[in-house]
Design a protein around this motif. Sequence first.
Motif, short mmCIF file in Angstrom:
data_model
loop_
_atom_site.label_atom_id
_atom_site.label_comp_id
_atom_site.label_asym_id
_atom_site.label_seq_id
_atom_site.Cartn_x
_atom_site.Cartn_y
_atom_site.Cartn_z
N THR A 171 -2.66 7.97 0.43
CA THR A 171 -2.27 6.91 1.39
C THR A 171 -0.81 6.83 2.06
O THR A 171 -0.61 6.43 3.15
CB THR A 171 -2.51 5.52 0.58
OG1 THR A 171 -3.59 5.75 -0.54
CG2 THR A 171 -2.69 4.37 1.46
N MET A 221 -5.68 3.46 -6.11
CA MET A 221 -5.12 4.03 -4.55
C MET A 221 -4.91 5.40 -4.94
O MET A 221 -4.26 5.92 -5.63
CB MET A 221 -4.28 3.11 -4.19
CG MET A 221 -4.29 2.99 -2.63
SD MET A 221 -3.30 1.66 -2.18
CE MET A 221 -1.92 2.62 -2.47
N GLY A 254 1.42 4.17 -2.79
CA GLY A 254 0.97 5.49 -2.61
C GLY A 254 2.54 6.23 -2.89
O GLY A 254 2.14 7.41 -3.52
N ARG A 290 -0.32 8.56 5.17
CA ARG A 290 -0.77 7.86 6.50
C ARG A 290 0.45 6.86 7.04
O ARG A 290 0.78 5.83 6.25
CB ARG A 290 -2.04 6.93 6.15
CG ARG A 290 -3.25 7.99 6.21
CD ARG A 290 -4.62 7.21 6.13
NE ARG A 290 -5.00 7.10 4.82
CZ ARG A 290 -5.63 6.43 4.09
NH1 ARG A 290 -5.67 5.18 4.71
NH2 ARG A 290 -6.17 6.52 2.85
N VAL A 333 -0.33 2.85 8.19
CA VAL A 333 -0.66 1.71 7.36
C VAL A 333 0.36 0.54 7.13
O VAL A 333 1.55 1.36 7.08
CB VAL A 333 -0.91 2.26 5.81
CG1 VAL A 333 -1.10 1.07 4.87
CG2 VAL A 333 -2.08 3.16 5.90
N PHE A 393 0.80 -1.05 0.17
CA PHE A 393 0.14 -0.07 0.04
C PHE A 393 0.80 1.36 -0.09
O PHE A 393 0.76 2.10 -0.91
CB PHE A 393 -0.93 -0.05 1.15
CG PHE A 393 -2.40 -0.20 1.02
CD1 PHE A 393 -2.85 -1.11 0.11
CD2 PHE A 393 -3.42 0.57 1.60
CE1 PHE A 393 -4.18 -1.31 -0.13
CE2 PHE A 393 -4.42 0.49 1.19
CZ PHE A 393 -5.04 -0.52 0.09
N ARG A 394 1.89 1.38 0.83
CA ARG A 394 2.46 2.43 1.09
C ARG A 394 3.56 2.68 -0.17
O ARG A 394 3.76 3.72 -0.47
CB ARG A 394 3.25 2.52 2.33
CG ARG A 394 3.29 3.94 2.96
CD ARG A 394 3.64 3.99 4.53
NE ARG A 394 4.91 3.51 4.55
CZ ARG A 394 5.71 3.29 5.85
NH1 ARG A 394 5.01 3.37 6.84
NH2 ARG A 394 6.71 2.85 5.77
#
Lengths: 259, 347
Positions: B341, B337, B247, B344, B347, B243-244
């Motif tokens: 993100t 996405m 992002g 944050r 995550v 995810f990161r």
Amino acid sequence: MTAVDTRKFQAIFAGAQGSQKRCIIRGVDIKKIYRMGANETHALRGATLDIFAGEYLSIMGPSGSGKSTLFNMIGGLGKPSSGKVYIDQVDIAHLDPDELAWLRCRKIGYIFQSFNLIQVMTCIENVMLPMSFAGLNSEEAREKAMYILKLVGLDERPLHKPAELSGGQQQRCAIARALANSPEIVLADEPTANLDTHTGEEMIELMANLRDQLGVTIISATHDLKMLKRSDRILWIEDGRICKITTPEEMKIQINEVQ
Amino acid sequence: MVSQIQNQVRLPLSVALEVVLQGIRIRLGRSIVTLMGIVLGIAFLMSILTTQSLREGVKEETNTRAELDRMLSFLVVETGPVLNRTLGVIQVGPANSLEQRFIRRLQKEKVRGLNWTRIGTAPVTAGFPAGSTPQVDLNSVGKDAAAVIVIGEGALPAGLDINAVLGEARQKVVALTRRTHQAGTTSASVVLLERKPRPDEIQQLAVEAQRNHFRTIWIIVISLLVTVIGICNAMLMSVTERFREIGTMKCLGALSYFIRQQFFIEASLMGVVGSLIGILFGAIFTTIAFGSTYGMELTLSSLNLLELGGYGFFSLIAGVILSIVAAIYPANFASKMVPATALRSNV
């Protein structure tokens, strides 16, 4: 590593230097509403601000104040529900995803609280990544990346993976990556929060020096009082509204009064 | 100064490929788990196809061997044991594999020799007859022979006097491998080695094949569905894990297509490697399993390598396509996405 011809790169940031009072980001009555089912959260209730080229602006505010939202809006990471955001006089509401990506790639550099280096890449590859997104070939990118790593004082460990570097070194690498495409704006989201006090001070010093050397605009969200000391202006945000904009000198007076 | 906003540069495939390869190298553990999913799915598919091919092959081989035994016994009834006897062979046309194998079978029975002749346009089949019997002319085919066997497609020439051919034969026996050979009127005893399968027998075989066909398709579909869901799940995990990273890449100016491309490249690579391993694994394992049931000799001689190659190719294509199909959802999920993100930290 090949020797870097520094002269070749000295001019690359020149575009960012100019009249000190040029407005690089302008926000006009920015409102942002997040909808979670029936609930509406007003993260920003009308923020108007001007950010000038080459200044060091800190955004202060308690958590939940809309600090991150404002940060995302002026960084081109999200679009406001109403109001306008102009980055370098371009209304970002009118940009399609491709153009936004271009903007993020060339105009803005991001520094994250937890560094967010790509773990699978070496230090220099991380710095080269935004350059390859900008279409630079790898030879040029490698040379430029070495120059920038030298600027941030990390030119001795270009082939290390992020996991092999200390927190301070990782953040230096992240700063180098933010500067990769010679942006006019660097957005730093609590850049010192994951670092010890001493390293944090070093980072603040580094960013302030880079601002002086390269003339980039630095916008940083922070809680760190030491960071505030080096900024030109401090923007206080509370409940989705900008409540005041002060200079460090005024801050000092206020703190003295409180004491 | 109003800056000129342009469209972001489209990166060449090689950049995405490089990122993917580095990613696979670093996340080797997870990649191997995903790979194993594909390997198992394709190995299962290949094993079903190999089983089908082998089962038919073994059945055919068993039938052929029984048929050869029967043909030999028909011949032996007329001639007595063929050990150390000479046999004449008249080839009137291209010999089919059953006839070729019958001749080889006779040689295995330790006949002294074969007087072999070709008539008219009968082509030379490579390596046949085995043991390179010198070709003789028609008149000496019958010399000292216990029987004269007619093989090949077609008929004996109309003018051929079979009695003359058998003039010097030890026993006056003519064996025909096909009904079409037409020995004509002769004083010699004529044996027809061909057998016509009964109609109901053919029909039963067809029904059985049909039933097998449906069952196989059903099993294949189920197994492939399981594989797709498995790969999709593993890919989704890998998206969540990254995810990161995704992002961050978007913050740095990566386009959605670049993110999507990465997942599709990864899936295709996994598909190719996983399928190849799965195909080898499935084919070899099934062959060994069959070998231990029916005996290695019978299994290996029933192997139809051409058919297996075709099945392998089909499995490879299926594996790659399935991997790509399984990556559609995770890749879109990842590419949609929002860049924020990355900011944050939790995550």
